[in-house]
Scaffold this motif. Structure first.
Motif, PDB file in Angstrom:
ATOM      1  N   VAL A 119       8.427  19.554   0.677  1.00 39.91           N
ATOM      2  CA  VAL A 119       7.972  18.686  -0.400  1.00 39.91           C
ATOM      3  C   VAL A 119       6.820  19.331  -1.157  1.00 39.91           C
ATOM      4  O   VAL A 119       6.166  20.252  -0.677  1.00 39.91           O
ATOM      5  CB  VAL A 119       7.537  17.306   0.140  1.00 39.91           C
ATOM      6  N   THR A 120       6.579  18.816  -2.354  1.00 40.96           N
ATOM      7  CA  THR A 120       5.425  19.229  -3.153  1.00 40.96           C
ATOM      8  C   THR A 120       4.562  18.010  -3.436  1.00 40.96           C
ATOM      9  O   THR A 120       5.051  16.878  -3.481  1.00 40.96           O
ATOM     10  CB  THR A 120       5.846  19.876  -4.483  1.00 40.96           C
ATOM     11  N   GLY A 121       3.266  18.250  -3.645  1.00 42.63           N
ATOM     12  CA  GLY A 121       2.339  17.180  -3.958  1.00 42.63           C
ATOM     13  C   GLY A 121       2.338  16.833  -5.441  1.00 42.63           C
ATOM     14  O   GLY A 121       2.845  17.616  -6.257  1.00 42.63           O
ATOM     15  N   PRO A 122       1.778  15.669  -5.767  1.00 46.62           N
ATOM     16  CA  PRO A 122       1.184  14.697  -4.870  1.00 46.62           C
ATOM     17  C   PRO A 122       2.187  14.170  -3.844  1.00 46.62           C
ATOM     18  O   PRO A 122       3.341  13.916  -4.184  1.00 46.62           O
ATOM     19  CB  PRO A 122       0.719  13.576  -5.803  1.00 46.62           C
ATOM     20  N   CYS A 123       1.733  14.007  -2.606  1.00 49.44           N
ATOM     21  CA  CYS A 123       2.607  13.555  -1.533  1.00 49.44           C
ATOM     22  C   CYS A 123       1.764  12.917  -0.450  1.00 49.44           C
ATOM     23  O   CYS A 123       0.539  13.074  -0.422  1.00 49.44           O
ATOM     24  CB  CYS A 123       3.421  14.716  -0.968  1.00 49.44           C
ATOM     25  N   GLY A 124       2.425  12.202   0.461  1.00 46.79           N
ATOM     26  CA  GLY A 124       1.681  11.606   1.550  1.00 46.79           C
ATOM     27  C   GLY A 124       2.556  10.717   2.402  1.00 46.79           C
ATOM     28  O   GLY A 124       3.684  10.384   2.040  1.00 46.79           O
ATOM     29  N   ILE A 125       2.028  10.369   3.565  1.00 48.84           N
ATOM     30  CA  ILE A 125       2.703   9.435   4.465  1.00 48.84           C
ATOM     31  C   ILE A 125       1.650   8.491   5.030  1.00 48.84           C
ATOM     32  O   ILE A 125       0.484   8.858   5.171  1.00 48.84           O
ATOM     33  CB  ILE A 125       3.444  10.157   5.618  1.00 48.84           C
ATOM     34  N   CYS A 126       2.057   7.270   5.332  1.00 49.35           N
ATOM     35  CA  CYS A 126       1.121   6.338   5.943  1.00 49.35           C
ATOM     36  C   CYS A 126       1.865   5.330   6.787  1.00 49.35           C
ATOM     37  O   CYS A 126       3.062   5.089   6.590  1.00 49.35           O
ATOM     38  CB  CYS A 126       0.233   5.650   4.906  1.00 49.35           C
TER      39      CYS A 126
END
Length: 309
Positions: A119-126
């Motif tokens: 993946v490429t940013g912006p990215c994230g997990i929560c």
């Protein structure tokens, strides 16, 4: 031209039912069904509504995926015109799905149990408790804590899941396959008009693209935790991809000619599902995937195999 229909589940599609539980919105949809391509001013006049009220109702209908809009050139600048997405809305009551569809095998995959990602940013997990790892750092997608993920997002790239092929274990053939998940585009902040081409592949075969209309943040998701910032993505649209004997559909609308035989399911011990946004696509608008505890639907990614009787 085949009519396009949407089957509404009253238990799962609460947000969609709220969108149509309004006489002005139903009236606007009726006007668009009769005269596709009307602009906001024309619709407001036809429905006898103030322009501001018509715009607000149309925004709710677009967020729910019931209408789509296009920007066209006008005499002065440009204008937005509207179209209904479906010809029919069907409200289906299925109190005993296991009895109605005994040949269905269903697996719910927790959001964080993906087997691969790039993946490429912006990215994230929560999780429902907080951010996992570091925001906008793709390597975070390999953090062991990802197993707790209830929401993930990225700008381009893919994640892949590996489902058990329980039909093969049972020695039965597969007539059709369905993938169900809550999903939206991704943009820093939110933006309802932010299209994104989201591509699904199964066992390495691209089955088709669905274009998400936007990244939704006009109100908090029904399940989204209170700690999650209001300016972040709040909810998505519950979409069902179905690969059958005559093509691939999203909510009853055909998107490709890929058929169930093309997936060669009988010869695979597992079923690989890839969710992808290509950086060079027409609408590379990222993706949010909502799991349990986020968005409007309390579910993870569901794979259904409808087996041969």
């Amino acid at each position: 031209m085949n009519p396009k229909f949407l089957v509404i589940d009253p238990e799962k599609d609460v947000a969609l039912l709220k969108a149509i539980a309004s006489l002005p919105r139903l009236q606007l949809m009726q006007e668009l069904a009769k005269n596709p391509g009307m602009n906001v001013n024309e619709l407001a006049e036809a429905a006898g509504l103030p322009q501001s009220s018509a715009s607000s109702h149309l925004q709710s209908l677009e967020t729910a995926g019931l209408i789509r809009t296009e920007v066209r050139k006008a005499r002065k600048g440009s204008q937005k015109v509207c179209y209904v997405v479906y010809d029919e809305l069907i409200l289906a009551f299925n109190p005993s799905p296991t009895k109605i569809m005994p040949n269905r095998i269903e697996v719910s995959m927790p959001l964080g149990l993906y087997t691969g990602s790039t993946v490429t940013g912006p990215c994230g997990i929560c999780s429902t408790e907080g951010i996992i790892g570091l925001l906008d750092v793709p390597d975070t997608f390999m953090d062991p804590e990802r197993m707790k993920a209830n929401l993930l997002w990225f700008t381009s790239g893919f994640i892949e899941y590996q489902f058990p092929n329980n039909a093969k274990l049972k020695g039965v053939g597969v007539e059709s396959l369905e993938v169900v998940m809550e999903i939206s585009s991704e943009v820093p902040g939110t933006l309802s008009n932010w299209p994104s081409d989201i591509l699904l592949s199964i066992n390495g075969k691209e089955i088709g693209v669905w274009t998400s209309p936007g990244d939704f943040g006009d109100h908090r998701g029904l399940l989204t935790p209170s700690w999650w910032k209001l300016k972040g993505s709040q909810y998505g649209m519950l979409k069902t991809w179905m690969v059958g004997p005559d093509g691939t559909y999203v909510d009853g609308q055909k998107i490709s000619d890929v058929v169930i035989a093309d997936l060669d399911i009988d010869n695979h011990r597992s079923i690989r599902l890839k969710i992808e946004v290509k950086a060079d696509g027409r609408h590379p608008g990222g993706v949010n995937i909502f799991g349990r505890g986020f968005g409007n639907y309390d579910q993870d990614i569901i794979l259904r195999l409808n087996t041969v009787s």
